[in-house]
Every structure is written in C-alpha cells, then in structure tokens.
Design a protein around this motif. Structure first.
Motif, PDB file in Angstrom:
ATOM      1  N   ILE A   5       0.945  -1.240  -0.131  1.00 19.37           N
ATOM      2  CA  ILE A   5       0.025  -0.416   0.316  1.00 19.37           C
ATOM      3  C   ILE A   5       0.707   1.466   0.000  1.00 19.37           C
ATOM      4  CG2 ILE A   5      -1.838   0.910   1.324  1.00 19.37           C
ATOM      5  CD1 ILE A   5      -3.333  -1.444   2.393  1.00 19.37           C
TER       6      ILE A   5
ATOM      7  N   LYS B  13       1.401   4.442  -3.095  1.00 25.85           N
ATOM      8  CA  LYS B  13       0.949   5.780  -2.627  1.00 25.85           C
ATOM      9  C   LYS B  13       2.692   6.624  -2.944  1.00 25.85           C
ATOM     10  CE  LYS B  13      -2.459   5.642   1.227  1.00 25.85           C
ATOM     11  NZ  LYS B  13      -2.047   5.107   2.830  1.00 25.85           N
TER      12      LYS B  13
ATOM     13  N   TYR C 264      -6.515   5.458  -2.482  1.00 26.55           N
ATOM     14  CA  TYR C 264      -6.261   4.311  -2.553  1.00 26.55           C
ATOM     15  C   TYR C 264      -7.771   3.483  -2.143  1.00 26.55           C
ATOM     16  CZ  TYR C 264      -3.548  -0.403  -2.480  1.00 26.55           C
ATOM     17  OH  TYR C 264      -3.796  -1.863  -2.501  1.00 26.55           O
ATOM     18  N   CYS C 265      -8.793   2.377  -3.126  1.00 23.91           N
ATOM     19  CA  CYS C 265      -9.527   1.862  -2.581  1.00 23.91           C
ATOM     20  C   CYS C 265      -8.672   0.033  -2.456  1.00 23.91           C
ATOM     21  CB  CYS C 265     -10.663   2.009  -3.015  1.00 23.91           C
ATOM     22  SG  CYS C 265     -11.296   3.524  -3.320  1.00 23.91           S
ATOM     23  N   TYR C 266      -9.433  -0.638  -1.871  1.00 22.73           N
ATOM     24  CA  TYR C 266      -9.157  -2.121  -1.738  1.00 22.73           C
ATOM     25  C   TYR C 266     -10.216  -2.805  -2.110  1.00 22.73           C
ATOM     26  CZ  TYR C 266      -7.840  -6.928  -0.179  1.00 22.73           C
ATOM     27  OH  TYR C 266      -7.499  -8.262  -0.252  1.00 22.73           O
TER      28      TYR C 266
ATOM     29  N   CYS D 180      -5.088  -3.327   5.606  1.00 21.24           N
ATOM     30  CA  CYS D 180      -5.785  -2.594   4.469  1.00 21.24           C
ATOM     31  C   CYS D 180      -6.214  -1.469   5.094  1.00 21.24           C
ATOM     32  CB  CYS D 180      -6.919  -2.626   3.286  1.00 21.24           C
ATOM     33  SG  CYS D 180      -5.655  -4.062   2.281  1.00 21.24           S
TER      34      CYS D 180
ATOM     35  N   THR E 101      -6.847   2.957   3.231  1.00 21.90           N
ATOM     36  CA  THR E 101      -7.375   2.552   2.530  1.00 21.90           C
ATOM     37  C   THR E 101      -8.711   3.210   2.445  1.00 21.90           C
ATOM     38  OG1 THR E 101      -7.549   0.179   2.410  1.00 21.90           O
ATOM     39  CG2 THR E 101      -5.724   0.714   1.378  1.00 21.90           C
TER      40      THR E 101
END
Length: 189
Positions: free
Chosen positions: A56, A60, A78-80, A94, A99
């Motif tokens: 992650i 970024k 950021y989308c998990y 996450c 996220t």
C-alpha cells in the motif's frame, strides 16, 4: 520434466526476497513453513500482513512521485478491492494503512457493516460499489447510502440509476464505468 522442483525452477525466479531454502527447510519472510506444514498440513494459504502495508505504501509513493514528475494536480485514493480477500484481518490491515474500500457484490456490504460495527471502518471511508449489480446488491447499496455511509455506486446501466433515484431520498454521488476500448453502441454511452 522430471519433478515438481523442475517445474518451479523453470517457471519462477526462485528463491525470491520472500522465500528461501535453508537446510532443506522452506522459509517465507524468515518464517519456517515446514514447521507450520508439519503442524497443519497442506494445502497452506499464507497472508503476510506486513507485506500488505508495504505494498500500500509503495503504491502511494509511486503515485506521489508520478504526480510530482507530471505536475498532476489531482488526488489519489487507494481503494482495496474486497474480492482480493474477504478476510477481516486483511481488510482491517488495509484500512489501518489509509485505504478505502471497493466492493463487487451484495456479500461485501455485510462485510462493510461488520467492519463499521467493530469500529474498523468509519462512515467517511469511501465505499466504491463496483461490479454488476443484482437486485440485492442495489438494495444494499441504497440502504448504506441512506444510513450515511460515503458510498459511491459505479453504474453499469441506466436501470441501476433508476433504482437509486427511486430508493435514495438524499443527495449522493455516482460513478460511471467507462469501457474506453469498446464501441459506444449502447444506450448507456
């Protein structure tokens, strides 16, 4: 090909940073897998939580560097994607790393509610509802929007928008799926 080792040897670069062999034992991030296999058997599925945070943060950093290099003024979120793993400990890791969440089924909405009930997710977290939506999924999306979650359904078709406009009585955001490589032959375009 004579053995499984030969298959692995020709298919993968092995050992890797994560895997190594020492004294006929296989290690994953310095964890002795052979002792785990002896205790629990195989097949064995591993989730290495520190790697999640590392990946992650790396994503970024890559976006930050690219934005700076290109003088891009937009934002990165950021989308998990929950379909990668539905395990709560993975999703919670996450979320701990800043996220947001992308769902792809009605099942995922129950996960969202459970994470919220545990305090692992806030209503401010973006919930991006992607994927083809059967009636139960659109119903659940409508419900969590009405409950105050920061949910953004990604439209697959105009009927979906009709459903939301009939069942959601407060302002909400929508996203649109754009298939850039397809001919725009459908009403949706």
């Amino acid at each position: 090909m004579k053995s499984y080792f030969d298959l692995v040897d020709q298919t993968f670069d092995f050992p890797t940073n994560e895997f190594k062999v020492e004294k006929d034992s296989l290690y994953f991030n310095n964890v002795d897998l052979m002792s785990i296999i002896e205790k629990y058997g195989t097949p064995l599925k591993l989730t290495y939580l520190p790697r999640i945070a590392q990946n992650i943060n790396r994503a970024k950093e890559l976006f930050t560097a690219a934005f700076k290099k290109l003088k891009y003024k937009g934002d990165y979120t950021y989308c998990y994607c929950t379909k990668s793993s539905h395990f709560s400990f993975v999703i919670e890791e996450c979320l701990k790393n800043g996220t947001h969440i992308e769902t792809s089924s009605a099942f995922d909405i129950a996960i969202i509610k459970s994470l919220y009930a545990k305090g692992s997710l806030s209503k401010d977290t973006y919930i991006i509802c992607n994927g083809f939506k059967r009636p139960l999924y659109t119903q659940y999306v409508s419900e969590i929007i009405m409950e105050g979650f920061n949910c953004i359904p990604i439209l697959d078709n105009l009927n979906e928008l009709d459903y939301y406009s009939q069942h959601i009585t407060k302002p909400f955001q929508i996203g649109m799926r754009l298939a850039a490589d397809e001919e725009p032959n459908f009403e949706f375009y």
